[in-house]
Design a protein around this motif. Structure first.
Motif, PDB file in Angstrom:
ATOM      1  N   ASP A   1       1.076  -1.313  -0.111  1.00  0.00           N
ATOM      2  CA  ASP A   1       0.058  -0.121   0.117  1.00  0.00           C
ATOM      3  C   ASP A   1       0.905   1.285  -0.047  1.00  0.00           C
ATOM      4  OD1 ASP A   1      -2.285  -1.367  -0.210  1.00  0.00           O
ATOM      5  OD2 ASP A   1      -2.832  -0.968   2.022  1.00  0.00           O
ATOM      6  N   GLU A   2       2.129   1.253   0.619  1.00  0.00           N
ATOM      7  CA  GLU A   2       2.975   2.394   0.704  1.00  0.00           C
ATOM      8  C   GLU A   2       3.298   2.713  -0.428  1.00  0.00           C
ATOM      9  OE1 GLU A   2       4.685   2.973   5.034  1.00  0.00           O
ATOM     10  OE2 GLU A   2       4.992   0.593   4.261  1.00  0.00           O
ATOM     11  N   LEU A   3       3.272   1.741  -1.610  1.00  0.00           N
ATOM     12  CA  LEU A   3       4.127   2.141  -3.110  1.00  0.00           C
ATOM     13  C   LEU A   3       2.805   2.252  -3.901  1.00  0.00           C
ATOM     14  CD1 LEU A   3       6.441  -1.373  -3.070  1.00  0.00           C
ATOM     15  CD2 LEU A   3       7.021   1.081  -2.476  1.00  0.00           C
ATOM     16  N   ASP A   4       1.648   2.495  -3.559  1.00  0.00           N
ATOM     17  CA  ASP A   4       0.399   2.728  -4.513  1.00  0.00           C
ATOM     18  C   ASP A   4       0.332   4.211  -4.245  1.00  0.00           C
ATOM     19  OD1 ASP A   4      -1.531   2.517  -6.189  1.00  0.00           O
ATOM     20  OD2 ASP A   4      -2.951   2.042  -4.295  1.00  0.00           O
ATOM     21  N   PRO A   5       0.599   5.064  -5.375  1.00  0.00           N
ATOM     22  CA  PRO A   5       0.577   6.696  -4.901  1.00  0.00           C
ATOM     23  C   PRO A   5      -1.032   6.672  -4.908  1.00  0.00           C
ATOM     24  CG  PRO A   5       0.774   5.764  -7.368  1.00  0.00           C
ATOM     25  CD  PRO A   5       0.953   4.650  -6.689  1.00  0.00           C
ATOM     26  N   VAL A   6      -2.207   6.089  -5.378  1.00  0.00           N
ATOM     27  CA  VAL A   6      -3.499   6.366  -5.188  1.00  0.00           C
ATOM     28  C   VAL A   6      -3.844   6.147  -3.760  1.00  0.00           C
ATOM     29  CG1 VAL A   6      -5.784   5.554  -5.474  1.00  0.00           C
ATOM     30  CG2 VAL A   6      -4.075   5.421  -7.495  1.00  0.00           C
ATOM     31  N   THR A   7      -3.113   5.134  -2.991  1.00  0.00           N
ATOM     32  CA  THR A   7      -3.354   4.778  -1.720  1.00  0.00           C
ATOM     33  C   THR A   7      -2.643   5.976  -0.804  1.00  0.00           C
ATOM     34  OG1 THR A   7      -3.870   2.428  -1.900  1.00  0.00           O
ATOM     35  CG2 THR A   7      -3.042   3.252   0.084  1.00  0.00           C
ATOM     36  N   ALA A   8      -1.576   6.252  -1.181  1.00  0.00           N
ATOM     37  CA  ALA A   8      -0.601   7.288  -0.407  1.00  0.00           C
ATOM     38  C   ALA A   8      -1.234   8.388  -0.431  1.00  0.00           C
ATOM     39  CB  ALA A   8       0.699   7.185  -1.101  1.00  0.00           C
ATOM     40  N   LEU A   9      -1.757   9.010  -1.707  1.00  0.00           N
ATOM     41  CA  LEU A   9      -2.649  10.218  -1.500  1.00  0.00           C
ATOM     42  C   LEU A   9      -3.935  10.421  -1.064  1.00  0.00           C
ATOM     43  CD1 LEU A   9      -1.875  11.545  -5.411  1.00  0.00           C
ATOM     44  CD2 LEU A   9      -1.412  12.790  -3.358  1.00  0.00           C
ATOM     45  N   ALA A  10      -4.450   9.165  -0.929  1.00  0.00           N
ATOM     46  CA  ALA A  10      -5.639   9.078  -0.249  1.00  0.00           C
ATOM     47  C   ALA A  10      -5.549   9.573   1.204  1.00  0.00           C
ATOM     48  CB  ALA A  10      -6.327   7.835  -0.383  1.00  0.00           C
ATOM     49  N   ARG A  11      -4.187   8.776   1.789  1.00  0.00           N
ATOM     50  CA  ARG A  11      -3.994   8.732   3.248  1.00  0.00           C
ATOM     51  C   ARG A  11      -3.551  10.314   3.487  1.00  0.00           C
ATOM     52  NH1 ARG A  11      -0.491   3.477   3.417  1.00  0.00           N
ATOM     53  NH2 ARG A  11      -2.248   2.237   3.727  1.00  0.00           N
ATOM     54  N   LYS A  12      -2.643  10.733   2.617  1.00  0.00           N
ATOM     55  CA  LYS A  12      -2.151  12.079   2.952  1.00  0.00           C
ATOM     56  C   LYS A  12      -1.766  12.784   1.728  1.00  0.00           C
ATOM     57  CE  LYS A  12       1.936  14.114   5.354  1.00  0.00           C
ATOM     58  NZ  LYS A  12       1.609  15.577   5.030  1.00  0.00           N
TER      59      LYS A  12
END
Length: 105
Positions: free
Chosen positions: A17-28
């Motif tokens: 998940d930390e490598l997925d830009p979609v997930t990373a942007l959703a988090r922060k």
């Protein structure tokens, strides 16, 4: 490319998940300049546009006509002005203390 990305978490001390830009942007969400090549098959413009839409206000999206992912470094003439303009605007905001509004989530 995708198979390599799936192997990265076993090599790096991070979750997938930390490598997925979609997930990373959703988090922060962050403020960023998103650049896409019109003919990019690795990071298609529609995918980059989706990332841009999840980013903080003040972000920008720029598409380089006729550029593929691999050829992007050869489009410096097209990239220089928008990249410098974005960096100069970001630097001015930092100096003046202007911060991007935090999205409510």
């Amino acid at each position: 490319v995708r198979a390599g990305l799936r192997k990265l978490p076993s090599v790096l001390p991070v979750t997938a998940d930390e490598l997925d830009p979609v997930t990373a942007l959703a988090r922060k969400p962050v403020r960023a300049l998103f650049v896409a090549g019109e003919d990019d098959k690795i990071a298609p413009p529609k995918d980059v546009q989706c990332l841009y839409e999840q980013a903080e206000p003040g972000s920008e999206f720029f598409m380089v006509p006729d550029a593929t992912h691999e050829a992007m470094p050869y489009f410096l003439d097209e990239l220089a002005a928008p990249v410098l303009a974005w960096l100069n605007g970001y630097e001015k905001d930092l100096k003046s203390g202007v911060q991007s509004p935090q999205p409510s989530r």
